[in-house]
Design a protein around this motif. Structure first.
Motif, PDB file in Angstrom:
ATOM      1  N   SER A 470       1.051  -1.276   0.141  1.00 28.67           N
ATOM      2  CA  SER A 470      -0.084   0.078  -0.116  1.00 28.67           C
ATOM      3  C   SER A 470       0.948   1.293  -0.080  1.00 28.67           C
ATOM      4  O   SER A 470       2.089   1.280   0.667  1.00 28.67           O
ATOM      5  N   GLU A 471       0.336   2.259  -0.586  1.00 27.57           N
ATOM      6  CA  GLU A 471       1.064   3.635  -0.441  1.00 27.57           C
ATOM      7  C   GLU A 471       1.167   4.129   0.874  1.00 27.57           C
ATOM      8  O   GLU A 471      -0.092   4.437   1.446  1.00 27.57           O
ATOM      9  N   LEU A 472       2.256   4.448   1.381  1.00 28.19           N
ATOM     10  CA  LEU A 472       2.466   4.865   2.883  1.00 28.19           C
ATOM     11  C   LEU A 472       2.628   6.570   2.744  1.00 28.19           C
ATOM     12  O   LEU A 472       3.583   6.802   1.876  1.00 28.19           O
ATOM     13  N   PRO A 473       1.969   7.376   3.571  1.00 29.48           N
ATOM     14  CA  PRO A 473       2.273   8.588   3.601  1.00 29.48           C
ATOM     15  C   PRO A 473       3.867   8.908   4.445  1.00 29.48           C
ATOM     16  O   PRO A 473       3.941   8.439   5.317  1.00 29.48           O
ATOM     17  N   ARG A 474       4.517   9.730   3.735  1.00 29.35           N
ATOM     18  CA  ARG A 474       5.982  10.187   4.022  1.00 29.35           C
ATOM     19  C   ARG A 474       5.915  11.116   5.190  1.00 29.35           C
ATOM     20  O   ARG A 474       6.357  12.382   4.922  1.00 29.35           O
ATOM     21  N   VAL A 475       5.111  10.887   6.241  1.00 25.71           N
ATOM     22  CA  VAL A 475       4.661  12.119   7.227  1.00 25.71           C
ATOM     23  C   VAL A 475       5.135  11.616   8.578  1.00 25.71           C
ATOM     24  O   VAL A 475       5.058  10.230   8.802  1.00 25.71           O
ATOM     25  N   GLU A 476       5.347  12.421   9.505  1.00 28.73           N
ATOM     26  CA  GLU A 476       5.612  11.809  10.838  1.00 28.73           C
ATOM     27  C   GLU A 476       4.593  11.210  11.447  1.00 28.73           C
ATOM     28  O   GLU A 476       4.809  10.273  12.429  1.00 28.73           O
ATOM     29  N   SER A 477       3.170  11.607  11.127  1.00 26.31           N
ATOM     30  CA  SER A 477       2.116  10.848  11.786  1.00 26.31           C
ATOM     31  C   SER A 477       2.016   9.626  11.206  1.00 26.31           C
ATOM     32  O   SER A 477       1.283   8.573  11.872  1.00 26.31           O
ATOM     33  N   LEU A 478       2.754   8.901  10.208  1.00 25.08           N
ATOM     34  CA  LEU A 478       2.903   7.772  10.089  1.00 25.08           C
ATOM     35  C   LEU A 478       3.126   6.791  11.304  1.00 25.08           C
ATOM     36  O   LEU A 478       2.702   5.673  11.482  1.00 25.08           O
ATOM     37  N   ALA A 479       4.051   7.101  12.324  1.00 24.18           N
ATOM     38  CA  ALA A 479       4.343   6.631  13.420  1.00 24.18           C
ATOM     39  C   ALA A 479       3.031   6.346  14.164  1.00 24.18           C
ATOM     40  O   ALA A 479       3.026   5.352  14.981  1.00 24.18           O
ATOM     41  N   LEU A 480       1.888   7.049  14.159  1.00 19.34           N
ATOM     42  CA  LEU A 480       0.724   6.575  14.703  1.00 19.34           C
ATOM     43  C   LEU A 480      -0.273   5.979  13.944  1.00 19.34           C
ATOM     44  O   LEU A 480      -1.290   5.839  14.449  1.00 19.34           O
ATOM     45  N   GLY A 481       0.333   5.347  12.972  1.00 19.89           N
ATOM     46  CA  GLY A 481      -0.541   4.564  12.116  1.00 19.89           C
ATOM     47  C   GLY A 481      -1.667   5.248  11.317  1.00 19.89           C
ATOM     48  O   GLY A 481      -2.780   4.598  10.972  1.00 19.89           O
ATOM     49  N   THR A 482      -1.308   6.337  10.502  1.00 16.07           N
ATOM     50  CA  THR A 482      -2.165   7.073   9.796  1.00 16.07           C
ATOM     51  C   THR A 482      -2.160   6.483   8.361  1.00 16.07           C
ATOM     52  O   THR A 482      -3.238   6.882   7.573  1.00 16.07           O
ATOM     53  N   GLY A 483      -1.334   5.788   7.912  1.00 18.72           N
ATOM     54  CA  GLY A 483      -1.217   4.983   6.564  1.00 18.72           C
ATOM     55  C   GLY A 483      -2.237   3.826   6.428  1.00 18.72           C
ATOM     56  O   GLY A 483      -2.436   3.281   7.599  1.00 18.72           O
ATOM     57  N   GLU A 484      -3.276   3.760   5.453  1.00 17.02           N
ATOM     58  CA  GLU A 484      -4.117   2.719   5.363  1.00 17.02           C
ATOM     59  C   GLU A 484      -3.465   1.369   4.715  1.00 17.02           C
ATOM     60  O   GLU A 484      -2.561   1.320   3.626  1.00 17.02           O
ATOM     61  N   VAL A 485      -3.550   0.187   5.472  1.00 12.09           N
ATOM     62  CA  VAL A 485      -2.975  -0.979   5.063  1.00 12.09           C
ATOM     63  C   VAL A 485      -4.029  -2.237   5.241  1.00 12.09           C
ATOM     64  O   VAL A 485      -5.097  -2.019   5.713  1.00 12.09           O
ATOM     65  N   SER A 486      -3.682  -3.397   4.709  1.00 11.50           N
ATOM     66  CA  SER A 486      -4.733  -4.178   4.737  1.00 11.50           C
ATOM     67  C   SER A 486      -4.095  -5.230   5.808  1.00 11.50           C
ATOM     68  O   SER A 486      -2.801  -5.307   6.307  1.00 11.50           O
ATOM     69  N   MET A 487      -4.906  -6.231   6.507  1.00  5.94           N
ATOM     70  CA  MET A 487      -4.669  -7.108   7.386  1.00  5.94           C
ATOM     71  C   MET A 487      -3.631  -8.124   7.062  1.00  5.94           C
ATOM     72  O   MET A 487      -2.627  -8.635   7.549  1.00  5.94           O
ATOM     73  N   LEU A 488      -3.582  -8.461   5.628  1.00 12.90           N
ATOM     74  CA  LEU A 488      -2.699  -9.407   5.039  1.00 12.90           C
ATOM     75  C   LEU A 488      -1.421  -8.670   4.970  1.00 12.90           C
ATOM     76  O   LEU A 488      -0.315  -9.469   5.289  1.00 12.90           O
ATOM     77  N   GLU A 489      -1.182  -7.472   4.926  1.00 13.93           N
ATOM     78  CA  GLU A 489       0.138  -6.872   4.973  1.00 13.93           C
ATOM     79  C   GLU A 489       0.600  -6.730   6.156  1.00 13.93           C
ATOM     80  O   GLU A 489       1.814  -7.018   6.394  1.00 13.93           O
ATOM     81  N   MET A 490      -0.249  -6.686   7.177  1.00 15.47           N
ATOM     82  CA  MET A 490       0.237  -6.551   8.772  1.00 15.47           C
ATOM     83  C   MET A 490       0.689  -7.927   8.906  1.00 15.47           C
ATOM     84  O   MET A 490       1.735  -8.022   9.644  1.00 15.47           O
ATOM     85  N   ALA A 491       0.078  -9.073   8.476  1.00 12.03           N
ATOM     86  CA  ALA A 491       0.530 -10.267   8.883  1.00 12.03           C
ATOM     87  C   ALA A 491       1.906 -10.622   8.245  1.00 12.03           C
ATOM     88  O   ALA A 491       2.691 -11.150   8.840  1.00 12.03           O
ATOM     89  N   ARG A 492       2.036 -10.212   7.006  1.00 13.92           N
ATOM     90  CA  ARG A 492       3.162 -10.521   6.303  1.00 13.92           C
ATOM     91  C   ARG A 492       4.338  -9.817   7.140  1.00 13.92           C
ATOM     92  O   ARG A 492       5.572 -10.433   7.306  1.00 13.92           O
ATOM     93  N   GLY A 493       4.098  -8.453   7.350  1.00 11.73           N
ATOM     94  CA  GLY A 493       5.201  -7.568   8.260  1.00 11.73           C
ATOM     95  C   GLY A 493       5.648  -8.300   9.706  1.00 11.73           C
ATOM     96  O   GLY A 493       6.764  -8.331  10.111  1.00 11.73           O
ATOM     97  N   TYR A 494       4.554  -8.765  10.160  1.00  9.49           N
ATOM     98  CA  TYR A 494       4.853  -9.340  11.689  1.00  9.49           C
ATOM     99  C   TYR A 494       5.709 -10.472  11.358  1.00  9.49           C
ATOM    100  O   TYR A 494       6.212 -10.938  12.645  1.00  9.49           O
ATOM    101  N   THR A 495       5.603 -11.228  10.573  1.00  9.58           N
ATOM    102  CA  THR A 495       6.525 -12.516  10.423  1.00  9.58           C
ATOM    103  C   THR A 495       7.845 -12.335  10.314  1.00  9.58           C
ATOM    104  O   THR A 495       8.701 -13.042  10.826  1.00  9.58           O
TER     105      THR A 495
END
Length: 780
Positions: A470-495
Motif C-alpha cells: 500500500s502507498e504510505l504517507p511520508r509524514v511523521e504521523s505515520l508513526a501513529l498508524g495513519t497510513g492505510e494498510v490491509s490485514m494481510l500486509e500486517m500479517a506479512r510484516g509481523y512474520t
C-alpha cells in the motif's frame, strides 16, 4: 434329278438388323439392375453393420451420458473437504414422472410431433432429407427425430453428412428397440442444452424463469422447447423478440395437433415474457468459508488468468484448516454479540502459520449482509499496531536500539493554521526505555522515533523489508498508524519479528490440478531472507513480549509465547491487535461499519463506544489463539541468544560471529541504506565510543552505543544451570577482566536485571562489560 434354282436376295426380302439403340438400352438395363442389386446388397450389408454397431453402443448409453457431463471445478480445504464447486454446466436432473404433461407436449410439438407414432425414424421427414441430399450432395435439411437428436448428442458428432444421418438412424432404431418412449424422453429432457449454462429442462426453468419445473406455464414451456435449436442466439435473454415469435409458433402447433385448446392457446399467446430479474451463474453458491473462498477466486483471476474454473475439471487445493476456521468464526461472532452495545458491528481475523500458509480467514461480520473482505482487500488505518515497523526502522538506521531509551519530551506538530498542537499520549518529559514506550503505546516517543529515522526511511523499510504494498504517507504521523494498510500486509510484516529477520509471504493455494491431471500451479512457503538484521528483529520480538506481559495487550498474556501490539485509531473507528506465537500469526480487527450501498466499499467507518484494541480485539485474539494452540500445539523455535553470550552446544543456529558477518554484509549491500539527505532523515549510526552523539535536526540524544550490548533473548529457552560457585546480587563472576563471563539473572520481558516481581526470569552468561546494569523497569 430336279434342278434347284439359286435363291437371289433382294433389298425387300433381306432380314432387318436389330436396332443399335435397343441393344444399348438392354445393356444399360442389365447394368442398372445389376448395380441396383449390388447396391442393395452393399447397402443392406452396410446398414446391417451400422445396426450391429448401434446395437452394441446402446447398452452403454448411461456411461456415455455420464462422460458427457463436465466435472465441476472444485476448491477444497487442506483436508480435501469441498469448499465450492464451479462449472459451466447447470444441471438439475428429473424423472419422467415429475415432468408436467404440457412440458412434454411442448417439446414434442417443437421437435417431433409424430414422436409417439414412429419407431425412431420419421419416414416422411426422412424422404424430404433424402430428396434434398440427392439434389445437393449433402443433407442440409432437418428431419431428425427426438431419438435421432439424442443419438447424435451422445454417440455422434455435428457433421452434416449422409453417413452421419445413416449412423443416427441406426442408433435411433436400436435405442427405440431397447428403450421405451418415456425413457428416451426422460434422457433427452435432462441432457439437451437450453443456453445460459442450463442443461436439461428443469435447470432451464430456473435459469430463465426462476421457477420449479412443475410451476411452468404453457407459454413458458413453449418458450423453452424451441430453445434447443439455437440456444445461444435465440434465448429470451439474448433476443426476447425472436424468443416470443418462436414460442407462438410452438403454441400454434400444439393447438393444431390438439395438445391444447383454443382458449389455452389464446391465453398463452397473450402472456407476457416474464424472465428472471437477475441472471444466475452456473455455480454452487453454498460456499463454505465464503470470505476465504472469495479470496481464492479473486487471486486466481488476478494471478492465473489462464485457469478458467468455469470450464470445469480443475481442483484447487488450499491451505484452509476447517477446524481452525470454525474456531475463528465462533469467536468473531461471539465478539460481535458481546460488544454490540459498544457499536461493534463488524470484525475480521487473519490466521496463518509461521511459513505463510493461511489457515483461517474471516473478512467481516455477516457475509450475507456485506461480502466485502476487509482482511485481504480492505485498507484501514492500523493505529499503534504500526509502531513496531517505525521503531524497527530506527533500529536499522541507528537512531535507536532495542535496549536503549527514547525521548519522552513533549512533541508538537504544526497545524494548517500555523498553530502548534501537542501530541497526546506521553510527553511528560525525560526518557523512557524503548521497551516501556512500546509496551505503554506512548505516542510521543513514537513521534520522536520517526523524527530521528525520518519518515522517508521508515516508508522505504516498510516497503522493502516488511513487504507493504500500500502507498504510505511520508509524514511523521505515520508513526501513529495513519497510513492505510490491509490485514494481510500486517500479517506479512509481523512474520519478520516472528522469524528473527526473515519475511514469509502469505499464500492460500497449494496446487491447482487441471482436468487431465496435470499440476498447473504449485506453491510452497516463500521466504525472503534477512530483510532486517537479527538484532532488530529479535529486539522487537522481545519488546512485543513486554506489550503482552505488562503493556496494553495484557489480555493476551495467557497465550503461550504471545507477542504483539494493539492499535486504536481516532474516534475509535478501528481497534486492532496484531500478534503472533512461535507457530501462528494472528491479526484481529473490529469496527463499526455503517452501510453505504452506493460506495466502494459499501460501508463507511462509524465510531465505536470507547473501544480499544486492548479491551476488545486482544481478548478476541487470545480466545482464538488459546483454542488454536489446544488444537495444534506450539512448535517452539530457537532464537539467537544475547550477542556475546557463548553458543549453546544444543543450538544449531548460527554463531554470533557468523551472524554478525552476515548482518554486516547484508547491511553494506542494502540499496536503501544510503546517507539520507532530506530533513528529518537519520544519519548513519553513532561512531563507536561516542554514545552521546546527537543526531541532526534536534533529535534528543539516545545515549545508545553503536550496537546494542544486550541483544534479545529467547524467552522460550530454560534457565541454564550456573557453572559458578554462587551468585550474589544477581550475578557471579568467572574472572576479573572486562571480557570475563559473569552469570546474570535477567527479566525475559525487559532484558534488564530481574527484580523480585518479574514473572519470567532467566540466568545467562555475558561478558562483564556487556552485562545489563539497570533493574527491570516493567515490574516494579
Amino acid at each position: 434329278m430336279q434342278r434347284v434354282e439359286p435363291r437371289i436376295r433382294t433389298r425387300d426380302n433381306r432380314p432387318k438388323p436389330r436396332s443399335r439403340w435397343k441393344r444399348i438400352t438392354l445393356i444399360a438395363l442389365v447394368v442398372f439392375w445389376t448395380l441396383i442389386a449390388a447396391g442393395f446388397v452393399a447397402g443392406s450389408a452396410f446398414l446391417w453393420w451400422r445396426l450391429d454397431q448401434a446395437n452394441a453402443l446402446v447398452p452403454g448409453l448411461q456411461g456415455r451420458l455420464e462422460s458427457e457431463i463436465t466435472r465441476p471445478s472444485e476448491i477444497v480445504s487442506s483436508d480435501g473437504t469441498v469448499l465450492l464447486r464451479l462449472a459451466a454446466e447447470y444441471r438439475d436432473p428429473v424423472e419422467y414422472a415429475d415432468i408436467p404433461k404440457h412440458v412434454v407436449d411442448a417439446t414434442i410439438a417443437a421437435e417431433d410431433k409424430r414422436y409417439f407414432e414412429h419407431d425412431g425414424v420419421d419416414t416422411v421427414a426422412m424422404m424430404r432429407v433424402l430428396w434434398g441430399a440427392a439434389l445437393t450432395g449433402h443433407a442440409s435439411q432437418g428431419g431428425s427425430t427426438i431419438t435421432m437428436q439424442l443419438a447424435k448428442r451422445v454417440f455422434s458428432d455435428s457433421q452434416r453428412t449422409v453417413d452421419r444421418k445413416i449412423q443416427d438412424i441406426s442408433l435411433a432404431l436400436m435405442m427405440e428397440r431397447n428403450l421405451s418412449k418415456e425413457q428416451i424422453l426422460e434422457v433427452y429432457l435432462n441432457q439437451v442444452f437450453y443456453g445460459e449454462g442450463a442443461y436439461g429442462i428443469s435447470a432451464a426453468a430456473d435459469v430463465y424463469f426462476g421457477k420449479k419445473l412443475k410451476d411452468l406455464t404453457i407459454a413458458e414451456a413453449a418458450t423453452l422447447s424451441r430453445l434447443v435449436r439455437r440456444p445461444s442466439q435465440e434465448n429470451p435473454f439474448r433476443d426476447p423478440d425472436v424468443a416470443l415469435k418462436n414460442r407462438n409458433v410452438v403454441l400454434g402447433i400444439m393447438r393444431d395437433e390438439g395438445l391444447i385448446t383454443k382458449a389455452e392457446f389464446d391465453k398463452a399467446v397473450a402472456e407476457p415474457l416474464k424472465l428472471r430479474k437477475e441472471r444466475i451463474q452456473p455455480v454452487n453458491v453454498n460456499k463454505t468459508s465464503p470470505f476465504f473462498t472469495d479470496f481464492v477466486l479473486e487471486y486466481i483471476r488476478e494471478k492465473y488468468p489462464n485457469v478458467d474454473l468455469l470450464a470445469g475439471g480443475y481442483r484447487v487445493e488450499t491451505t484452509l484448516n476447517l477446524k481452525l476456521q470454525k474456531i475463528v468464526d465462533e469467536e468473531v461472532e461471539r465478539t460481535l454479540r458481546v460488544n454490540r452495545g459498544n457499536r461493534v458491528t463488524t470484525a475480521a481475523f487473519f490466521l496463518m502459520d509461521n511459513e505463510g500458509r493461511i489457515a483461517a480467514l474471516r473478512g467481516g461480520g455477516n457475509y450475507e449482509r456485506n461480502q466485502y473482505n476487509v482482511a485481504t482487500s480492505g485498507r484501514r488505518q492500523p493505529g499503534s499496531s504500526f509502531k513496531p515497523f517505525v521503531y524497527s526502522a530506527a533500529f536499522e538506521y541507528g537512531a535507536l536500539s532495542p535496549g536503549g531509551t527514547v525521548s519522552n519530551e513533549p512533541y508538537y506538530i504544526r497545524l494548517g493554521n500555523g498553530q502548534r498542537k501537542k501530541i497526546d499520549g506521553g510527553g511528560s518529559g525525560g526518557r523512557l526505555s524503548v521497551a516501556s514506550a512500546v509496551a505503554a503505546s506512548n505516542n510521543t516517543c513514537a513521534m520522536w522515533a520517526i523524527k530521528g529515522v525520518g519518515p522517508g526511511n521508515a516508508v522505504r523499510l516498510a516497503h522493502s523489508a516488511f513487504g507493504f504494498t500500500s502507498e504510505l504517507p511520508r509524514v511523521e504521523s505515520l508513526a501513529l498508524g495513519t497510513g492505510e494498510v490491509s490485514m494481510l500486509e500486517m500479517a506479512r510484516g509481523y512474520t519478520v519479528f516472528q522469524s528473527g529477520g526473515d519475511r514469509y509471504e502469505p499464500y492460500a493455494i497449494v496446487r491447482i490440478i487441471a482436468a487431465n491431471g496435470a499440476v498447473v500451479v504449485r506453491n510452497a512457503p516463500k521466504k525472503s531472507n534477512r530483510v532486517v538484521s537479527a538484532s532488530t528483529a529479535q529486539g522487537m520480538d522481545m519488546i512485543l513480549r513486554t506489550v503482552v506481559t505488562g503493556g496494553t495487550a495484557r489480555a493476551a498474556s495467557g497465550v503461550v509465547n504471545a507477542r504483539g501490539k494493539t492499535g486504536t485509531t481516532n474516534s475509535h473507528k478501528d481497534a486492532w491487535f496484531c500478534g503472533y506465537t512461535d507457530r501462528w500469526v494472528g491479526i484481529g480487527w473490529v469496527a463499526n461499519d455503517v452501510p453505504n450501498p452506493n460506495g466502494n466499499p459499501p460501508f463507511v467507518a462509524g465510531t465505536m463506544a470507547g473501544v480499544f484494541g486492548g479491551q476488545v480485539t486482544a481478548p478476541m485474539w487470545a480466545r482464538i489463539m488459546t483454542r488454536v494452540q489446544k488444537e495444534i500445539p506450539e512448535e517452539r523455535r530457537t532464537l539467537q541468544a544475547y550477542r556475546g553470550a557463548p553458543p549453546d552446544p544444543d543450538d544449531d543456529t548460527q554463531t554470533d560471529d557468523e551472524q554478525s558477518a552476515e548482518d554486516e554484509a547484508r547491511e553494506n549491500e542494502r540499496p536503501d541504506r544510503e546517507p539520507p539527505t532530506g530533513p528529518g532523515e537519520a544519519t548513519p549510526q553513532n561512531p563507536p565510543g561516542d554514545p552521546a552523539t546527537t543526531p541532526p535536526n534536534g533529535f534528543p540524544p539516545v545515549n545508545n552505543p553503536p550496537e546494542d550490548p544486550r541483544p534479545p533473548t529467547d524467552p522460550k529457552q530454560t534457565n541454564p544451570p550456573s557453572t559458578t560457585g554462587g551468585s550474589t546480587g544477581g550475578g557471579s563472576t568467572t574472572g576479573g577482566g572486562g571480557n570475563d563471563l559473569i552469570s546474570v539473572e535477567i527479566c525475559v520481558d525487559s532484558g534488564a536485571r530481574a527484580g523480585a516481581s518479574c514473572p519470567e526470569r532467566r540466568r545467562i552468561k555475558v561478558p562483564r562489560n556487556q552485562a545489563p546494569r539497570e533493574r527491570c523497569p516493567l515490574h516494579g
